[in-house]
Design a protein around this motif. Structure first.
Motif, short mmCIF file in Angstrom:
data_model
loop_
_atom_site.label_atom_id
_atom_site.label_comp_id
_atom_site.label_asym_id
_atom_site.label_seq_id
_atom_site.Cartn_x
_atom_site.Cartn_y
_atom_site.Cartn_z
N LEU A 1 -6.66 -41.41 55.25
CA LEU A 1 -7.93 -41.87 55.81
C LEU A 1 -8.87 -42.35 54.71
N ILE A 2 -8.91 -41.60 53.60
CA ILE A 2 -9.79 -41.99 52.50
C ILE A 2 -9.37 -43.34 51.94
N ALA A 3 -8.04 -43.52 51.81
CA ALA A 3 -7.52 -44.78 51.25
C ALA A 3 -7.49 -45.89 52.29
N GLY A 4 -7.74 -45.52 53.55
CA GLY A 4 -7.76 -46.53 54.60
C GLY A 4 -6.40 -47.04 55.02
N GLN A 5 -5.39 -46.18 54.84
CA GLN A 5 -4.07 -46.61 55.31
C GLN A 5 -3.36 -45.45 56.02
N ALA A 6 -2.73 -45.80 57.12
CA ALA A 6 -2.12 -44.77 57.98
C ALA A 6 -0.95 -44.08 57.27
N VAL A 7 -0.83 -42.80 57.47
CA VAL A 7 0.28 -42.02 56.93
C VAL A 7 1.06 -41.47 58.12
N PRO A 8 2.37 -41.66 58.14
CA PRO A 8 3.13 -41.18 59.30
C PRO A 8 3.02 -39.66 59.42
N MET A 9 2.86 -39.18 60.64
CA MET A 9 2.74 -37.74 60.88
C MET A 9 4.14 -37.13 60.93
N GLU A 10 4.35 -36.12 60.10
CA GLU A 10 5.67 -35.50 60.10
C GLU A 10 5.77 -34.36 61.09
N ALA A 11 6.98 -34.09 61.52
CA ALA A 11 7.20 -33.01 62.49
C ALA A 11 6.94 -31.67 61.81
N LEU A 12 6.39 -30.73 62.57
CA LEU A 12 6.10 -29.40 62.04
C LEU A 12 6.84 -28.38 62.90
N PRO A 13 8.08 -28.07 62.53
CA PRO A 13 8.93 -27.25 63.40
C PRO A 13 8.57 -25.77 63.38
N LEU A 14 8.67 -25.15 64.55
CA LEU A 14 8.51 -23.70 64.67
C LEU A 14 9.89 -23.06 64.56
N ARG A 15 9.90 -21.77 64.20
CA ARG A 15 11.18 -21.12 63.97
C ARG A 15 11.09 -19.66 64.39
N LEU A 16 12.05 -19.22 65.18
CA LEU A 16 12.10 -17.82 65.60
C LEU A 16 12.65 -16.98 64.46
N VAL A 17 11.92 -15.93 64.07
CA VAL A 17 12.37 -15.06 62.98
C VAL A 17 12.70 -13.70 63.57
N LEU A 18 13.99 -13.38 63.61
CA LEU A 18 14.43 -12.13 64.23
C LEU A 18 14.30 -10.98 63.25
N ARG A 19 13.52 -9.97 63.63
CA ARG A 19 13.47 -8.76 62.82
C ARG A 19 13.71 -7.56 63.74
N ASP A 20 12.90 -6.52 63.61
CA ASP A 20 13.30 -5.26 64.25
C ASP A 20 12.47 -4.79 65.43
N THR A 21 11.58 -5.64 65.96
CA THR A 21 10.75 -5.15 67.06
C THR A 21 11.17 -5.65 68.43
N THR A 22 12.26 -6.44 68.47
CA THR A 22 12.74 -6.86 69.78
C THR A 22 14.21 -6.48 69.93
N GLY A 23 14.59 -6.11 71.15
CA GLY A 23 15.97 -5.76 71.43
C GLY A 23 16.21 -5.89 72.91
#
Lengths: 333, 333
Positions: free
Chosen positions: A302-324
């Motif tokens: 925006l400062i430079a006045g040129q569009a930057v492609p928006m990258e994907a921001l993936p979510l990730r399930l992290v399995l630990r010990d509180t679910t079963g």
DNA sequence: TTGTAGGCGTTATCAA
DNA sequence: TTGATAACGCCTACAA
């Protein structure tokens, strides 16, 4: 503090020549350059940023508006933003609003006064009038986890609705049918989106959850909320943040339940404490680093006045010990 | 951006009068003042901080140099410092060095270039050459938890040696005789002082501890260190920070020991996570808020050129669930 | 009570 | 290749 004039005098050159050396612009003879550079080193000369900004317009400063630094989520976010901005030559002006509109207004005035080149806003305040002042002054804005209704501002955020679905999905796959949701702070749009995502996914399975929303997001408040909502027969608790989920674990253990034996708990964020706690917390991780880098990239665009492609921001399930898996067989109905 | 000239034109006054209104200096007729203030409001005029600083010399900015913001200790410290500075009219320039001397040098140049009025340094880097540059430029410095050998700089810190003694004292009173200390990061003077305090107090009781010092201070590194040092027969573990102590709890439980049944664990700092973890951590609390407020007060004193009395910063033992009486009867010898 | 003018440290334009 | 100079926005003597 020595000025460009002192350097010029010492090097036997004019201020214009010294300026050319400093900014690597225009022609300078090698010998002259050497003399000037020696003078600069000898006097430990540093250009005056204020004067520079007054001439050139660019301040190479960026405002970073956050509710706080003393909670891990925003501390980490601030760290990433500050490092990434500095890497690109910008100095961060970090502003902790404490969620006060009053403070925020004062900070915006300060940012205008400092002629910042842009603003990164993770503020949770709804009112965007203050940001209108920035827009009026031609200062580009990028929102983190928030939009600015009516303002031309870019927004960087993960898909919180999908995150909510992921949490529900994981627990459904483990056979859970009786859910509670601990959501705080209730005024946070990302939290609201996650709750909606959970409800949507459960509805698709013909289920509904007991949803408790709280104003405060501190550990104690979340624990009280969790204790209220966790009734007999419940086997799955979804926290809209890791803090809420950790509080739910405490509440469950306080009620004599075992985690994940009697009740499974899942959080959101994957903060460092998700690994510190016992049992370690199963959670959905947001890519905090990538979010920050992306936000800075968008702002620089925006400062430079040129569009930057928006990258994907993936979510990730992290399995630990509180679910079963759910303990009893599938509940009828 | 509108300037003082635009305001003058709109209000039908001179720039000098506008300046007088803004700075509440000199005589201004009520009617003139009203016209000027209206013009200021109409144009959302904000004084240009760079120009102001160039005239007056004072930048109303203060550098805050820290190793990081993404660990709770420094996040909390940065929050307190930023809020307190802003309350007093100063803008914080937060600098995350990532413990790199290179980064630090770049930040110091930037701070000089921004003409900061003072610097608060919690950096853990030993080399004080960069800070010499600030001193040379007449910039006052206050160290947090660190001194600057050879430099005229004030230092604000609790008595870490006494803190070490408190940790040892508590466990001795519970009957413990076989100690381990998990100390990290080893290069940190406060950590070293705490270890010394522990050793001193134990020596007075005719005892010694197994001391393990680690370079890294992250959770995983501390857990490895703890697992190495915890041998059979040990009943008390002292972490030089809460993180180290929490890692020790994990290590103990990983070895099939119960906390505090088989082994007691105590930490230092009293970060929020000390309450999140299960069992909740017994620890020695530092008054982080008061330290920050005191540091800012000292810096403002240096800037104003008048001494500010140093206030006491008391430590406090916080009893939670990771320490208890030694299980077996007192060990002979 | 108000206005004029000079200079803070830079950069950029223009002339030499 | 270098130098003199104007201008950025503000504050403050000094003059009116």
């Amino acid at each position: 503090m020595s000025s460009i004039r002192d350097i010029a005098a010492r090097a036997g050159a004019s201020v214009a020549t010294v300026s050319r050396v400093i900014n690597h612009s225009g022609y300078v003879a090698a010998a002259t350059r050497a003399r000037v550079e020696r003078a600069i080193a000898e006097l430990d000369y540093t250009p005056n940023a204020g004067a520079r900004r007054m001439r050139s317009g660019a301040s190479w400063m960026v405002g970073v508006v956050l509710p706080a630094l003393d909670v891990p989520f925003f501390g980490i976010m601030a760290h990433v933003l500050e490092r990434e901005l500095f890497r690109r030559g910008y100095q961060a002006l970090i502003c902790c609003t404490d969620e006060s509109a009053d403070q925020e207004a004062r900070y915006i005035s300060m940012l205008l006064s400092q002629q910042v080149d842009g603003v990164l806003a993770a503020s949770v305040l709804e009112d965007s009038r203050q940001y209108q002042r920035l827009v009026d002054a031609g200062v580009p804005i990028v929102g983190l986890d928030r939009g600015f209704p009516g303002l031309a501002a870019v927004s960087v955020a993960v898909d919180h609705h999908a995150g909510g679905r992921m949490m529900a999905e994981h627990l459904l796959a483990l056979g859970h049918r009786r859910f509670a949701v601990i959501g705080a702070p209730r005024h946070s749009p990302p939290v609201q989106a996650r709750v909606l995502g959970v409800e949507k996914r459960l509805a698709e399975a013909g289920l509904a959850a007991r949803v408790a929303l709280g104003d405060a997001h501190d550990f104690d408040a979340c624990r009280v909320l969790a204790a209220q909502v966790m009734t007999k027969g419940l086997t799955a608790v979804i926290g809209t943040t890791d803090i809420a989920a950790i509080a739910a674990v405490h509440a469950a253990i306080g009620m004599g339940l075992s985690v994940p034996g009697d009740v499974s708990v899942i959080g959101f964020d994957d903060l460092p404490e998700a690994r510190y706690v016992l049992p370690a917390l199963t959670t959905v991780a947001q890519p905090l680093r990538e979010i920050g880098v992306q936000a800075v990239a968008q702002l620089c665009g925006l400062i430079a006045g040129q569009a930057v492609p928006m990258e994907a921001l993936p979510l990730r399930l992290v399995l630990r010990d509180t679910t079963g898996p759910v303990a009893e067989g599938p509940v009828a109905g």
